[in-house]
Design a protein around this motif. Structure first.
Motif, PDB file in Angstrom:
ATOM      1  N   LEU A 175     -46.434   3.696-113.749  1.00 28.43           N
ATOM      2  CA  LEU A 175     -45.365   3.235-114.414  1.00 28.43           C
ATOM      3  C   LEU A 175     -45.123   1.907-113.536  1.00 28.43           C
ATOM      4  O   LEU A 175     -44.693   0.852-114.020  1.00 28.43           O
ATOM      5  N   ASP A 176     -45.473   1.737-112.216  1.00 28.75           N
ATOM      6  CA  ASP A 176     -45.310   0.833-111.589  1.00 28.75           C
ATOM      7  C   ASP A 176     -46.400  -0.448-112.250  1.00 28.75           C
ATOM      8  O   ASP A 176     -45.935  -1.772-112.165  1.00 28.75           O
ATOM      9  N   ASP A 177     -47.534   0.136-112.776  1.00 28.23           N
ATOM     10  CA  ASP A 177     -48.575  -0.878-113.354  1.00 28.23           C
ATOM     11  C   ASP A 177     -47.934  -1.500-114.348  1.00 28.23           C
ATOM     12  O   ASP A 177     -47.930  -2.540-115.042  1.00 28.23           O
ATOM     13  N   ARG A 178     -47.248  -0.440-115.349  1.00 34.46           N
ATOM     14  CA  ARG A 178     -46.689  -1.076-116.638  1.00 34.46           C
ATOM     15  C   ARG A 178     -45.509  -1.904-116.466  1.00 34.46           C
ATOM     16  O   ARG A 178     -45.318  -2.754-117.234  1.00 34.46           O
ATOM     17  N   LEU A 179     -44.903  -1.804-115.371  1.00 32.05           N
ATOM     18  CA  LEU A 179     -43.687  -2.818-115.227  1.00 32.05           C
ATOM     19  C   LEU A 179     -44.145  -3.887-114.621  1.00 32.05           C
ATOM     20  O   LEU A 179     -43.480  -4.909-114.594  1.00 32.05           O
ATOM     21  N   PRO A 195     -40.908   2.474-108.158  1.00 35.59           N
ATOM     22  CA  PRO A 195     -41.200   2.206-109.707  1.00 35.59           C
ATOM     23  C   PRO A 195     -40.070   2.693-110.390  1.00 35.59           C
ATOM     24  O   PRO A 195     -39.674   1.924-111.311  1.00 35.59           O
ATOM     25  N   LEU A 196     -39.511   3.817-109.949  1.00 36.89           N
ATOM     26  CA  LEU A 196     -38.156   4.281-110.722  1.00 36.89           C
ATOM     27  C   LEU A 196     -37.100   3.321-110.702  1.00 36.89           C
ATOM     28  O   LEU A 196     -36.137   3.142-111.158  1.00 36.89           O
ATOM     29  N   THR A 197     -36.971   2.876-109.315  1.00 35.47           N
ATOM     30  CA  THR A 197     -35.835   1.896-109.043  1.00 35.47           C
ATOM     31  C   THR A 197     -36.170   0.681-109.999  1.00 35.47           C
ATOM     32  O   THR A 197     -34.847   0.181-110.269  1.00 35.47           O
ATOM     33  N   ARG A 198     -37.302   0.138-109.847  1.00 35.01           N
ATOM     34  CA  ARG A 198     -37.339  -1.158-110.696  1.00 35.01           C
ATOM     35  C   ARG A 198     -37.236  -0.705-112.143  1.00 35.01           C
ATOM     36  O   ARG A 198     -36.459  -1.655-112.963  1.00 35.01           O
ATOM     37  N   LEU A 199     -37.418   0.428-112.713  1.00 31.21           N
ATOM     38  CA  LEU A 199     -37.247   0.622-114.267  1.00 31.21           C
ATOM     39  C   LEU A 199     -35.608   0.742-114.229  1.00 31.21           C
ATOM     40  O   LEU A 199     -35.247   0.199-115.313  1.00 31.21           O
ATOM     41  N   TRP A 200     -35.082   1.310-113.385  1.00 30.71           N
ATOM     42  CA  TRP A 200     -33.455   1.423-113.649  1.00 30.71           C
ATOM     43  C   TRP A 200     -32.861  -0.061-113.508  1.00 30.71           C
ATOM     44  O   TRP A 200     -32.001  -0.276-114.240  1.00 30.71           O
ATOM     45  N   ALA A 225     -42.261   2.523-126.796  1.00 29.02           N
ATOM     46  CA  ALA A 225     -43.397   1.985-126.159  1.00 29.02           C
ATOM     47  C   ALA A 225     -44.082   3.048-125.261  1.00 29.02           C
ATOM     48  O   ALA A 225     -45.369   2.901-124.967  1.00 29.02           O
ATOM     49  N   ASN A 226     -43.447   3.718-124.335  1.00 29.11           N
ATOM     50  CA  ASN A 226     -43.906   4.551-123.424  1.00 29.11           C
ATOM     51  C   ASN A 226     -43.749   6.095-123.803  1.00 29.11           C
ATOM     52  O   ASN A 226     -43.649   6.885-122.978  1.00 29.11           O
ATOM     53  N   ALA A 227     -43.773   6.207-124.973  1.00 31.46           N
ATOM     54  CA  ALA A 227     -43.639   7.862-125.335  1.00 31.46           C
ATOM     55  C   ALA A 227     -44.782   8.428-124.866  1.00 31.46           C
ATOM     56  O   ALA A 227     -44.701   9.870-124.499  1.00 31.46           O
ATOM     57  N   ASP A 228     -45.981   8.137-124.811  1.00 26.19           N
ATOM     58  CA  ASP A 228     -47.320   8.848-124.179  1.00 26.19           C
ATOM     59  C   ASP A 228     -46.834   9.138-122.702  1.00 26.19           C
ATOM     60  O   ASP A 228     -47.091  10.313-122.304  1.00 26.19           O
ATOM     61  N   TRP A 229     -46.267   8.257-121.924  1.00 27.41           N
ATOM     62  CA  TRP A 229     -45.946   8.369-120.607  1.00 27.41           C
ATOM     63  C   TRP A 229     -45.199   9.669-120.444  1.00 27.41           C
ATOM     64  O   TRP A 229     -45.135  10.338-119.587  1.00 27.41           O
ATOM     65  N   LEU A 230     -44.002   9.484-121.542  1.00 26.60           N
ATOM     66  CA  LEU A 230     -43.197  10.525-121.087  1.00 26.60           C
ATOM     67  C   LEU A 230     -43.503  11.702-121.665  1.00 26.60           C
ATOM     68  O   LEU A 230     -42.914  12.918-120.997  1.00 26.60           O
ATOM     69  N   ASN A 231     -44.454  11.955-122.585  1.00 29.45           N
ATOM     70  CA  ASN A 231     -45.097  13.252-123.020  1.00 29.45           C
ATOM     71  C   ASN A 231     -45.673  13.960-121.486  1.00 29.45           C
ATOM     72  O   ASN A 231     -45.670  15.112-121.589  1.00 29.45           O
ATOM     73  N   GLU A 232     -46.484  12.901-120.979  1.00 28.96           N
ATOM     74  CA  GLU A 232     -47.280  13.402-119.935  1.00 28.96           C
ATOM     75  C   GLU A 232     -46.220  14.020-118.922  1.00 28.96           C
ATOM     76  O   GLU A 232     -46.533  14.741-117.897  1.00 28.96           O
ATOM     77  N   LEU A 233     -45.172  13.241-118.686  1.00 25.34           N
ATOM     78  CA  LEU A 233     -44.012  13.833-117.757  1.00 25.34           C
ATOM     79  C   LEU A 233     -43.656  15.211-118.117  1.00 25.34           C
ATOM     80  O   LEU A 233     -43.266  15.936-117.247  1.00 25.34           O
ATOM     81  N   ARG A 234     -43.278  15.353-119.400  1.00 24.19           N
ATOM     82  CA  ARG A 234     -42.790  16.584-119.857  1.00 24.19           C
ATOM     83  C   ARG A 234     -43.677  17.833-119.751  1.00 24.19           C
ATOM     84  O   ARG A 234     -43.807  18.879-119.406  1.00 24.19           O
ATOM     85  N   SER A 235     -45.117  17.383-119.765  1.00 21.27           N
ATOM     86  CA  SER A 235     -46.256  18.513-119.651  1.00 21.27           C
ATOM     87  C   SER A 235     -46.324  18.577-117.994  1.00 21.27           C
ATOM     88  O   SER A 235     -46.522  19.931-117.689  1.00 21.27           O
ATOM     89  N   ALA A 236     -46.098  17.606-117.258  1.00 22.64           N
ATOM     90  CA  ALA A 236     -46.147  17.808-115.676  1.00 22.64           C
ATOM     91  C   ALA A 236     -45.070  18.722-115.359  1.00 22.64           C
ATOM     92  O   ALA A 236     -45.208  19.697-114.713  1.00 22.64           O
TER      93      ALA A 236
END
Lengths: 661, 118
Positions: A175-179, A195-200, A225-236
């Motif tokens: 996420l940090d890289d993507r931002l 990274p989460l703070t930056r996202l918000w 654009a980040n659906a894949d990232w979110l999918n991995e998050l759900r898997s985790a």
């Protein structure tokens, strides 16, 4: 002995003040001159002189003794005894002086006696005080047990594939890289922006509904654009174990620092160079990325709202299941903070679900996804006993760092503790916040030490509070005899010798209440899903909750406060499920007047008054004096809403504004 | 025969109180009376007598006054009411002691002891 007359100064120094003012320097207390004036044989004079001088009495007393002994020896000489015979029969002058001194002092005024004994006692007390102070300054706690390692040990046997944290960490770094690299503005706000703070900060992901259209479009684009990232998050989030133990600040790795925005500690920055840090390894210093789990849950919630808005029921269900997984991971922490974070995530998910089932929005859900949600909701949270036991170990760890083994409070340990909580003493429940151990306060340390509870007393109270909490957590509210929180509060605030418990015993504050609240809200959500499924099958809401069982819910939960039946009503055709509350009165699902509508709170509502749950109140308890603010009648004259699809105006109308239903 | 110190510690004050019960006396008078009337048994050094008098005074059993009328200032001691009561109690206790010792044949039997319990 010299036959010289006393000088004026000698006479002056041996004249009582009242005589001096009346008659001048008479020297009436001069016992030496009296002996000389008696012109006794030298052995006798020397004996008298030795005795009187040896008594070390007041001048007036010595004068009186001298005169009496002079008369005695003169009487003896008059009886034709020789000087040697008289001196021999008199006895040892040193013994005489000692005995005379003792006897004369016994005859002194009571005030003098009181002063004499009092000054001796004060001197002994002062010496003891200084000695105790020196002991307190030098005695150090003995740290026998590594409780942090003990709490982390269950993790050691967990296979890597079952751990969620490595995936979370990787995703956060991605996420940090993507931002992209942090901007100057971001670095100015925070040198280690997470990274989460930056996202918000970039996308304002607090409330999907409240976003302005342009912002919402931007957020939508990011989610797509980040659906894949979110999918991995759900898997985790679906992995069985969170998979990271509590870490000490100096154990933070560079990757973790970047993923979480935590600073790196190259050295132990808390202790001074020559000071042993007795709080190194302290359980409460242990860090877990709980808050980051909560933030991830908020991100998932945002996606949930997005998914629901586009009618993607499957994705919305996946999001709620992921939130439940994040809650489960948070609850792995052995401290109550984990339970509280888990409860917060579950509440967040339930509130979002409730909104999504309100009115026409409910049609976006498929039956299959609702059933899946029901199964997910039915997974119980980790038992509170896990956290209470962990908290007990944390308290034992704190005790071993605060006390000299088997003894009193260690000042060296306490100074380190004061430094620890100086950063955030709001975490700790203290009668007052004056923890800074200034030099002035150190002077009072021995006083505090004498009355503050010893290690054994503190340990006994901690064990007792733990037993109460465990019993309370296992007892339904309608059977609960005493609250662990009340027992803790009474102990800390009304028994000063146990004030030290307030420094670290905060784990009982509201923990059990939050756990009960979450359980009740989950029950409400299960009923809510069951109600929706019933409505879909029958075209209308049930007349009673009993109609839901067993087909749409295995059994109807009981009222979490009274143990009786839950309340159920329809308002403008929408169901409201509620507990009758602590007063036991059925107010038709109306909240107490003092509260906001927690069930229908807007997203991002900063301050929400929540129903303060507790055992049912007897009728006569309304008249009792109220020691705590939370016992006010206006908190409990109403119902505790567990699930409500009723319009917001319903709750506003019943908030004591005079507008009826 | 001189008494052992422990015995003197108990008997000495009683003896002084008894002597004072006959009227006030000054220090040297008491010294002479003790030696003479007790056959020297209760004779004590003045290094002991004067502290004893001061102790008795501190306890309120005797009271002293200075008499300047004579050839030299003398301090006279007399028995107080409290001292009288103390003397009476001490006398009973010594009598009981002698009776007991007489019963044990440590001392020659007194007529009272010979006639039965006191």
């Amino acid at each position: 002995m010299s036959a010289t007359l006393p000088s004026y100064w000698e006479r002056l120094s041996t004249t009582p003040l009242h005589e001096l003012l009346r008659s001048g320097a008479t020297g009436s207390l001069d016992w030496r001159t009296a002996i000389r004036a008696a012109e006794l044989p030298e052995p006798i004079a020397d004996t008298i002189h030795a005795v009187v001088r040896g008594t070390r009495l007041w001048r007036s007393e010595r004068r009186a003794v001298a005169e009496e002994l002079i008369a005695h020896f003169e009487d003896g000489l008059e009886r034709r005894a020789t000087a040697d015979e008289l001196v021999t029969s008199f006895g040892d002058p040193a013994t005489a002086a000692r005995l005379i001194r003792r006897a004369k002092r016994r005859g002194r005024p009571v005030i003098w006696q009181a002063w004499w004994w009092g000054s001796r006692v004060a001197l002994v007390a002062a010496v003891a005080y200084v000695g105790l102070g020196a002991y307190l300054l030098t005695a150090a706690p003995t740290i026998d047990t590594d409780y942090l390692a003990r709490l982390n040990s269950p993790l050691e046997a967990t296979p890597e594939a079952e751990r969620a944290w490595p995936v979370y960490e990787r995703l956060l770094l991605e996420l940090d890289d993507r931002l992209g690299p942090p901007s100057e503005d971001e670095r100015r706000r925070d040198p280690h922006p997470a990274p989460l703070t930056r996202l918000w900060a970039r996308y304002e992901l607090d409330s999907y509904e409240k976003l302005a259209p342009d912002r919402r479009a931007k957020a939508d684009a990011w989610l797509q654009a980040n659906a894949d990232w979110l999918n991995e998050l759900r898997s985790a989030a679906a992995r069985p174990v969170f998979g990271i133990g509590m870490l000490l600040p100096h154990d933070t790795s560079p990757t973790m620092s970047r993923a979480l925005g935590w600073p790196l500690y190259e050295n132990d920055q808390r202790a001074g160079p020559d000071e042993v840090d007795y709080w190194d390894g302290w359980v409460f210093r242990g860090m877990l990325p709980h808050q980051e789990l909560r933030t991830l849950a908020r991100l998932i919630e945002f996606d949930f709202q997005y998914a629901h808005s586009i009618g993607d029921s499957r994705r919305a269900a996946d999001d709620l299941v992921a939130q439940w997984g994040l809650a489960r991971h948070a609850e792995e922490s052995p401290l109550v903070l984990g339970a509280l974070i888990g409860a917060a995530i579950r509440s967040m998910a339930i509130e979002t679900l409730e909104e999504s089932l309100t009115g026409e929005a409910a049609e976006a859900w498929t039956d299959a996804d609702l059933l899946r949600l029901a199964h997910t909701l039915a997974e119980p949270p980790r038992p509170l006993l896990h956290h209470l036991n962990g908290e007990l170990l944390a308290m034992r760890d704190t005790i071993q760092r605060m006390y000299v083994a088997g003894g009193g409070v260690s000042l060296r340990g306490l100074r380190g503790f004061a430094r620890e909580i100086d950063d955030d003493y709001s975490l700790f429940d203290m009668p007052d916040n004056a923890v800074a151990l200034s030099t002035a306060k150190l002077l009072f340390a021995p006083v505090v030490w004498t009355w503050i509870a010893s290690e054994s007393e503190t340990t006994a109270q901690v064990e007792r509070l733990h037993r109460l909490a465990v019993q309370e957590a296992a007892t339904p509210l309608w059977e609960q005899p005493i609250s662990a929180e009340d027992a803790y509060f009474d102990l800390v605030h009304r028994e000063p010798q146990h004030a030290v418990l307030g420094l670290f015993g905060h784990g009982y504050r509201h923990t059990i209440e939050h756990a009960r609240r979450t359980t009740a809200k989950v029950d409400g959500a299960l009923l809510g899903v069951a109600l929706e499924l019933f409505r879909r099958d029958n075209g209308e809401w049930p007349a009673t909750l009993a109609e839901l069982a067993p087909r749409w819910i295995p059994a109807v939960p009981v009222d979490p406060i009274t143990g009786g039946s839950l309340g159920y009503t329809l308002v403008d055709g929408a169901p409201v499920v509620y507990s009758l509350g602590r007063d036991g009165d059925d107010d038709g699902g109306r909240l107490p007047a003092i509260m906001d509508d927690a069930a229908n709170a807007d997203r991002g509502h900063v301050t929400v008054q929540r129903y303060r749950i507790g055992p049912p109140l007897e009728a006569d308890e309304w008249e009792k004096p109220q020691p705590h603010a939370r016992d006010r009648r206006d908190w409990y004259d109403g119902d505790w809403v567990l699930w409500s699809l009723a319009p917001r105006r319903y709750m506003e109308a019943v908030r004591g504004e005079g507008v009826g239903e | 025969m001189k008494l052992e110190r422990e015995l003197m510690r108990g008997a000495g004050p009683t003896a002084v109180l008894k002597l004072l019960s006959g009227g006030e006396k000054y220090g040297y008078e008491l010294v002479e009376a003790l030696a003479e009337k007790s056959g020297g048994v209760l004779g004590m050094g003045q290094s002991t007598l004067y502290p004893m008098l001061y102790n008795l005074e501190a306890k309120g059993l005797v009271k002293s006054r200075v008499d300047d009328s004579g050839p030299r200032p003398r301090r006279y001691y007399r028995l107080t009411k409290k001292g009288e009561r103390k003397l009476a109690v001490d006398a009973k206790q010594w009598a009981a002691l002698f009776d007991a010792l007489g019963s044990l044949e440590v001392l020659p039997a007194t007529p009272r002891a010979a006639g039965g319990a006191a």
